[in-house]
Motif scaffolding. Structure first.
Motif, PDB file in Angstrom:
ATOM      1  N   GLU A  83       0.827  -1.207   0.000  1.00  0.00           N
ATOM      2  CA  GLU A  83       0.000   0.000   0.000  1.00  0.00           C
ATOM      3  C   GLU A  83       0.863   1.260   0.000  1.00  0.00           C
ATOM      4  O   GLU A  83       0.620   2.214  -0.745  1.00  0.00           O
ATOM      5  N   THR A  96      -3.331   4.381  -6.191  1.00  0.00           N
ATOM      6  CA  THR A  96      -4.293   4.088  -5.125  1.00  0.00           C
ATOM      7  C   THR A  96      -4.372   2.587  -4.889  1.00  0.00           C
ATOM      8  O   THR A  96      -4.219   1.791  -5.822  1.00  0.00           O
ATOM      9  N   SER A 151      -6.791  -0.305  -2.780  1.00  0.00           N
ATOM     10  CA  SER A 151      -8.014  -0.539  -2.006  1.00  0.00           C
ATOM     11  C   SER A 151      -8.285  -2.038  -1.878  1.00  0.00           C
ATOM     12  O   SER A 151      -7.952  -2.813  -2.774  1.00  0.00           O
ATOM     13  N   ASP A 193     -11.392  -4.797  -0.858  1.00  0.00           N
ATOM     14  CA  ASP A 193     -12.809  -5.072  -0.613  1.00  0.00           C
ATOM     15  C   ASP A 193     -12.936  -6.551  -0.243  1.00  0.00           C
ATOM     16  O   ASP A 193     -12.792  -7.417  -1.099  1.00  0.00           O
TER      17      ASP A 193
END
Length: 600
Positions: free
Chosen positions: A572, A581, A583, A585
């Motif tokens: 990250e 970026t 992310s 989920d």
């Protein structure tokens, strides 16, 4: 003596303050309304006159409006017009255009009673209707169309009826009882006096009578009886008209008593004359004339009262002037004392203001200091973050260096040793031509193992390009990695590329491959997945998008910790350093999707 005089100043100051406070207050409108209801219009004017010094523009406009109404009920149209104009200007200064336009409509109504101003009244009403259309408010449109219809009663009755209908339609949407009764009254007049339909007039007058009876408004009940009587007069039913006028005459009125009674006797005279009852006609005409003279006398009394007040004021002014001359020395001393007091008050106020400014300045400095501390903390956090990212880069460079070094060692040392061992073993095999079958098989199996070990060492040596095999690029390297990591009947890895036609910068390809490799390793170790999809997409040559999804057990992203290898936290931070970026989920028992976007 001087000391006593200075003590007298304080009550004077208190009086001035109280006076200023009193005159800054608003009028008691309940009292004003009561005076209006009682028909005491002159008292309304007298009560409201001191309040014309109010500073609040909208409140002052309201005061002017009440004074204008009082003058109007006293039949002083010139004064009424003057104060209506003042009220309108104050409402405009206060920014209340709607109230100002309402006053404009009152001015128009005043003009409709004057033949030489009738055209001006029509122009004003048209301006009001334009304003009402702009606001799109039904109550304003109803008032505008009703006023316009009233101006057309004489010259164009049919057109007037059409605009009264428009007014009715808008008033239904935003019902206003006063507007409703006004429209009914005017329609009644239109039907009885211009359209020769007194029965239709009775329909509208009776509607208003019902409303006034429900409200128990005696003045309105009386007015409606008079209007209904007028309709019966036009129908030729004079006895019914007389009966209604007598009922109206019996009502105890609270406002416009003499004016209304005067009108009743006038209409009674007309009806008795139509019945050829000249005696009663004369008697009621006499009552009408008597009341008319009384009203005129009252008007004279009002004028006399105004003159009396004027002269009383003048006399008081003279008395005050004489008193001032006698006490001029004392007044001068008082002024000096007042001046000193005001200077002291001014100094005190200045000290308070300076103190407040000093406190405010100190708070401002404190706030600036706190903001500077916050900026320092932010700078420190940014510096620490930069150091952390630099450490990650150093770690990755160190890992790559170690891989290259190990590959070189394997290629240069162990590789050559295995190659020599294989050559010697093959020579040994050739020298032993008469070996039995079992020994021959052993030699062949050993030769195969040496060959396999040699190939593995060779493959590891070729990893000196950090996982990007030869010159094939990122996609082939990921596909080969996926093939090796796939486990038959247990886990399948799919690589789905899109738009990656050209090679990327070698350093970027290495970073991307290491990220994918680390994430796939984590899936094998922890996810218990049966299917993994790796999407590599390049959008218009502007950025790279990586999506790695699995159908494993999922996890809580907030609880993730750095582990061996790069680790999710390090990935990250690396992505953030590259301007991208990162992310995650993940849903328990539903799998995990990791999305990485990196600009080129």
């Amino acid at each position: 003596m001087k000391q006593n005089e200075s003590y007298r100043i304080f009550p004077l100051i208190i009086f001035l303050i109280i006076s200023g406070f009193v005159f800054s207050q608003t009028p008691d409108y309940a009292k004003v309304d009561k005076l209006i209801t009682e028909g005491r219009n002159y008292s309304v004017i007298k009560y409201l006159t001191p309040f014309q010094s109010i500073k609040n523009k909208e409140e002052l406009a309201k005061v002017y409006k009440y004074i204008a109404s009082a003058y109007s009920k006293n039949n002083q149209e010139d004064k009424s017009f003057e104060y209506l104009t003042k009220s309108k200007l104050k409402y405009l200064e206060a920014g209340n255009k709607e109230e100002a336009m309402g006053i404009t409509l009152d001015i128009a109504y005043l003009f409709t009673t004057q033949k030489h101003n009738f055209k001006k009244a029509k122009r004003i009403i048209q301006e009001y209707i334009v304003f009402a259309k702009e606001t799109e408010k039904d109550d304003l449109l109803a008032k505008g169309y009703s006023s316009w219809a009233s101006t057309l009663i004489e010259e164009n009755p049919e057109e007037s009826k059409k605009y009264f209908k428009k007014a009715f339609d808008h008033n239904k949407k935003a019902f206003n009882e006063k507007t409703f009764t006004t429209i009914n009254n005017n329609l009644g007049v239109l039907y009885s006096e211009k359209l020769n339909k007194p029965d239709s007039a009775l329909f509208y007058f009776n509607k208003n009578l019902e409303i006034s009876i429900q409200k128990n408004d005696l003045d309105e009940i009386c007015t409606n009886y008079i209007n209904i009587a007028a309709a019966y007069y036009y129908k030729g039913e004079y006895q019914e008209a007389i009966k209604l006028l007598n009922k109206a005459n019996e009502i105890e009125l609270t406002e416009y008593k003499d004016n209304t009674k005067c009108l009743i006797h006038k209409f009674l005279s007309f009806n008795f004359e139509a019945l050829n009852d000249y005696e009663n006609a004369y008697n009621h005409l006499f009552e009408h004339t008597t009341l008319q003279n009384k009203i005129n006398a009252e008007m004279q009394d009002i004028k006399v009262s105004e003159l009396q007040i004027f002269y009383e004021t003048k006399e008081k002014d003279l008395e005050n002037k004489d008193l001032k001359n006698k006490n001029s020395l004392l007044e001068s001393k008082r002024k000096i004392n007042l001046l000193v007091l005001f200077v002291l008050i001014g100094v005190l106020i200045s000290i308070i203001v300076i103190s407040l400014l000093t406190v405010k300045n100190a708070k401002k400095k404190q706030l600036i200091a706190e903001q500077e501390k916050l900026l320092e903390k932010q700078k420190l956090a940014t510096t620490l973050k930069e150091h952390e990212l630099q450490n990650i880069d150093l770690m990755l460079e160190s890992q790559e260096h170690e891989r290259i070094k190990m590959a070189n060692e394997l290629h240069d040392n162990l590789g050559s040793m295995l190659a020599t061992l294989k050559l010697n073993f093959q020579n040994l095999k050739r020298q032993k031509e008469g070996l039995i079958d079992e020994e021959n098989k052993l030699y062949e199996k050993t030769d195969d193992l040496i060959e396999e070990a040699y190939q593995k060492v060779r493959d590891m040596a070729h990893l000196k390009n950090s996982g990007i095999i030869g010159n094939e690029g990122l996609v082939p390297a990921v596909k080969k990695m996926a093939d090796k990591m796939s486990i038959l009947n247990l886990m399948e890895m799919n690589v789905i590329p899109f738009g990656l036609k050209d090679r990327l910068d070698n350093k970027l390809e290495v970073s991307l491959f290491r990220m994918i490799q680390e994430l796939c390793t984590n899936i094998i170790k922890h996810a218990k997945a049966s299917e993994v999809n790796i999407y590599l997409t390049q959008h218009n040559g502007t950025d790279i998008n990586l999506i790695i999804e699995d159908n494993g057990i999922g996890f809580d992203p907030k609880a993730m910790k750095s582990s061996d290898g790069m680790g999710l936290k390090n990935i990250e931070k690396k992505v953030e350093q590259m301007g991208g970026t990162f992310s995650i989920d993940s849903i328990k028992d539903k799998g995990t999707t990791i999305i990485i976007d990196i600009p080129l």
